[in-house]
Design a protein around this motif. Structure first.
Motif, PDB file in Angstrom:
ATOM      1  N   ILE A 187       0.861  -1.188   0.000  1.00  0.00           N
ATOM      2  CA  ILE A 187       0.000   0.000   0.000  1.00  0.00           C
ATOM      3  C   ILE A 187       0.893   1.232   0.000  1.00  0.00           C
ATOM      4  O   ILE A 187       1.795   1.362   0.843  1.00  0.00           O
ATOM      5  N   THR A 188       0.654   2.139  -0.941  1.00  0.00           N
ATOM      6  CA  THR A 188       1.398   3.396  -1.042  1.00  0.00           C
ATOM      7  C   THR A 188       0.467   4.540  -0.672  1.00  0.00           C
ATOM      8  O   THR A 188      -0.607   4.691  -1.264  1.00  0.00           O
ATOM      9  N   PHE A 189       0.862   5.351   0.308  1.00  0.00           N
ATOM     10  CA  PHE A 189       0.050   6.464   0.788  1.00  0.00           C
ATOM     11  C   PHE A 189       0.371   7.730   0.007  1.00  0.00           C
ATOM     12  O   PHE A 189       1.447   7.860  -0.592  1.00  0.00           O
ATOM     13  N   ASP A 190      -0.594   8.661   0.039  1.00  0.00           N
ATOM     14  CA  ASP A 190      -0.387   9.926  -0.651  1.00  0.00           C
ATOM     15  C   ASP A 190       0.407  10.916   0.183  1.00  0.00           C
ATOM     16  O   ASP A 190       0.879  11.925  -0.343  1.00  0.00           O
ATOM     17  N   GLN A 191       0.549  10.648   1.493  1.00  0.00           N
ATOM     18  CA  GLN A 191       1.324  11.515   2.370  1.00  0.00           C
ATOM     19  C   GLN A 191       2.213  10.665   3.270  1.00  0.00           C
ATOM     20  O   GLN A 191       2.045   9.442   3.369  1.00  0.00           O
ATOM     21  N   VAL A 192       3.153  11.340   3.919  1.00  0.00           N
ATOM     22  CA  VAL A 192       4.037  10.652   4.847  1.00  0.00           C
ATOM     23  C   VAL A 192       3.248  10.274   6.096  1.00  0.00           C
ATOM     24  O   VAL A 192       2.544  11.101   6.674  1.00  0.00           O
ATOM     25  N   VAL A 193       3.359   9.024   6.506  1.00  0.00           N
ATOM     26  CA  VAL A 193       2.604   8.482   7.634  1.00  0.00           C
ATOM     27  C   VAL A 193       3.513   8.429   8.851  1.00  0.00           C
ATOM     28  O   VAL A 193       4.624   7.879   8.795  1.00  0.00           O
ATOM     29  N   MET A 194       3.021   8.999   9.951  1.00  0.00           N
ATOM     30  CA  MET A 194       3.772   8.948  11.201  1.00  0.00           C
ATOM     31  C   MET A 194       3.400   7.700  12.013  1.00  0.00           C
ATOM     32  O   MET A 194       4.254   7.051  12.602  1.00  0.00           O
ATOM     33  N   GLU A 195       2.098   7.344  12.015  1.00  0.00           N
ATOM     34  CA  GLU A 195       1.655   6.225  12.831  1.00  0.00           C
ATOM     35  C   GLU A 195       0.282   5.776  12.348  1.00  0.00           C
ATOM     36  O   GLU A 195      -0.572   6.597  11.995  1.00  0.00           O
ATOM     37  N   ILE A 196       0.078   4.445  12.306  1.00  0.00           N
ATOM     38  CA  ILE A 196      -1.226   3.878  11.988  1.00  0.00           C
ATOM     39  C   ILE A 196      -2.070   3.879  13.254  1.00  0.00           C
ATOM     40  O   ILE A 196      -1.692   3.288  14.270  1.00  0.00           O
ATOM     41  N   LYS A 197      -3.209   4.558  13.212  1.00  0.00           N
ATOM     42  CA  LYS A 197      -4.061   4.667  14.389  1.00  0.00           C
ATOM     43  C   LYS A 197      -5.073   3.527  14.481  1.00  0.00           C
ATOM     44  O   LYS A 197      -5.282   2.939  15.536  1.00  0.00           O
ATOM     45  N   ARG A 198      -5.741   3.227  13.374  1.00  0.00           N
ATOM     46  CA  ARG A 198      -6.796   2.223  13.406  1.00  0.00           C
ATOM     47  C   ARG A 198      -7.055   1.722  12.002  1.00  0.00           C
ATOM     48  O   ARG A 198      -6.906   2.469  11.022  1.00  0.00           O
ATOM     49  N   THR A 199      -7.407   0.448  11.875  1.00  0.00           N
ATOM     50  CA  THR A 199      -7.795  -0.128  10.590  1.00  0.00           C
ATOM     51  C   THR A 199      -9.120  -0.875  10.756  1.00  0.00           C
ATOM     52  O   THR A 199      -9.355  -1.526  11.772  1.00  0.00           O
ATOM     53  N   LYS A 200      -9.967  -0.766   9.737  1.00  0.00           N
ATOM     54  CA  LYS A 200     -11.238  -1.485   9.701  1.00  0.00           C
ATOM     55  C   LYS A 200     -11.277  -2.310   8.433  1.00  0.00           C
ATOM     56  O   LYS A 200     -11.004  -1.797   7.345  1.00  0.00           O
ATOM     57  N   LYS A 201     -11.614  -3.589   8.564  1.00  0.00           N
ATOM     58  CA  LYS A 201     -11.546  -4.508   7.433  1.00  0.00           C
ATOM     59  C   LYS A 201     -12.898  -5.177   7.218  1.00  0.00           C
ATOM     60  O   LYS A 201     -13.569  -5.561   8.171  1.00  0.00           O
ATOM     61  N   ASN A 202     -13.272  -5.309   5.924  1.00  0.00           N
ATOM     62  CA  ASN A 202     -14.476  -6.036   5.529  1.00  0.00           C
ATOM     63  C   ASN A 202     -14.138  -6.889   4.318  1.00  0.00           C
ATOM     64  O   ASN A 202     -13.400  -6.460   3.430  1.00  0.00           O
ATOM     65  N   VAL A 203     -14.702  -8.107   4.265  1.00  0.00           N
ATOM     66  CA  VAL A 203     -14.438  -9.047   3.187  1.00  0.00           C
ATOM     67  C   VAL A 203     -15.654  -9.113   2.275  1.00  0.00           C
ATOM     68  O   VAL A 203     -16.796  -9.219   2.747  1.00  0.00           O
ATOM     69  N   PHE A 204     -15.414  -9.038   0.966  1.00  0.00           N
ATOM     70  CA  PHE A 204     -16.470  -9.118  -0.041  1.00  0.00           C
ATOM     71  C   PHE A 204     -16.080 -10.172  -1.079  1.00  0.00           C
ATOM     72  O   PHE A 204     -14.908 -10.293  -1.442  1.00  0.00           O
ATOM     73  N   LEU A 205     -17.074 -10.916  -1.568  1.00  0.00           N
ATOM     74  CA  LEU A 205     -16.883 -11.866  -2.656  1.00  0.00           C
ATOM     75  C   LEU A 205     -17.468 -11.292  -3.933  1.00  0.00           C
ATOM     76  O   LEU A 205     -18.610 -10.819  -3.942  1.00  0.00           O
ATOM     77  N   THR A 206     -16.705 -11.330  -5.010  1.00  0.00           N
ATOM     78  CA  THR A 206     -17.154 -10.823  -6.300  1.00  0.00           C
ATOM     79  C   THR A 206     -17.449 -11.935  -7.298  1.00  0.00           C
ATOM     80  O   THR A 206     -18.065 -11.677  -8.333  1.00  0.00           O
ATOM     81  N   GLN A 207     -16.993 -13.141  -6.999  1.00  0.00           N
ATOM     82  CA  GLN A 207     -17.244 -14.266  -7.907  1.00  0.00           C
ATOM     83  C   GLN A 207     -17.295 -15.552  -7.108  1.00  0.00           C
ATOM     84  O   GLN A 207     -16.485 -15.767  -6.200  1.00  0.00           O
TER      85      GLN A 207
END
Length: 272
Positions: free
Chosen positions: A81-101
């Motif tokens: 994953i490439t961010f558009d700005q410089v990241v100092m620290e990851i605070k939180r992530t939310k994940k969801n799984v989807f099926l397309t086929q």
């Protein structure tokens, strides 16, 4: 200072505070900054019980989803994953799984009977909240910044074998049937020769039967996602060795899916 003078001084202070509070309230009303709440009591609407109309007791044939197979699958995925700005620290992530086929081939084409091949494709939707550095720190150890977010999709696909708890029901199409008609009316170019006996080229009849089967489908029962985030080429300084700035993350992701394969089938039940 006598008692009257002290009381007068306290009254002046209280009067000044009241005037200050009134000025704030008036300013809030003019700028529409104050929140207002309006409530209204709702009455309860009475309900009437309805007796459902049911079928008579006896054997009944119904059409309902039947579980063909249930399986757990572990999918390892690596993503950058490439961010558009410089990241100092990851605070939180939310994940969801989807099926397309989701496609099922009910024949495994080998000696393993009662199995099928399942094709699955999908993605993990990730929303990442991270801290940035907007205030140059210079030689100071203090850093200020904003909280931003980035939403990405990490795709995955796999093929696996499933063992049927109950095999799917399919009706194969029949082989086309063709009917030829006899004729003795076909004339040649020579009038002296006999008529040609055989198939009538003017008439043909065909018969074919085509069955429309219920297509198996997949339900996503559960998804467990475990990941490890690795900072790619972190930037640090001697003044703040405990702080790292990154623009890329390499993720090692393990996706554990629980899937059900179903098909609508006719089942005989007994209504009590």
């Amino acid at each position: 200072m006598n008692i009257d003078s002290k009381l007068n001084q306290e009254n002046q202070i209280n009067t000044g505070n009241d005037s200050y509070i009134a000025d704030i309230a008036d300013c809030c009303l003019k700028n529409n900054h104050c929140a207002t709440v309006t409530t209204q009591a709702e009455t309860i609407t009475e309900e009437i019980d309805v007796i459902p109309t049911v079928i008579c007791p006896g054997n009944t044939v119904v059409k309902l989803p039947v579980v063909l197979a249930e399986t757990k699958i572990i999918i390892p995925v690596e993503a950058t994953i490439t961010f558009d700005q410089v990241v100092m620290e990851i605070k939180r992530t939310k994940k969801n799984v989807f099926l397309t086929q989701s496609r099922l081939i009910p024949f495994s084409q080998d000696s393993r009977t009662g199995t099928g091949i399942l094709f699955i494709a999908g993605f993990v939707r990730k929303n990442i909240e991270y801290a940035t550095q907007t205030c140059p720190s210079g030689t100071s150890t203090n850093v200020c910044g904003d909280i931003r977010h980035c939403t990405v999709q990490v795709p995955f696909n796999f093929t696996t074998r499933v063992t049927f708890l109950r095999p799917p029901v399919f009706n194969e199409n029949t082989t086309p049937s063709e009917i030829e008609f006899f004729t003795d009316k076909v004339e040649g170019c020579d009038n002296c020769t006999d008529s040609v006996l055989g198939r009538n080229p003017c008439d043909q009849s065909f018969f074919i039967t085509e069955f429309y089967n219920e297509k198996p489908y997949v339900e996503l029962v559960r998804a467990d996602v475990t990941e490890v985030d690795i900072h790619t080429n972190p930037i640090s300084s001697c003044e703040t060795p405990t702080e790292q700035r990154v623009t890329q993350l390499t993720e090692k992701i393990v996706i554990n899916l629980t899937l059900k394969v179903l098909q609508n089938q006719q089942v005989r039940v007994t209504a009590v």
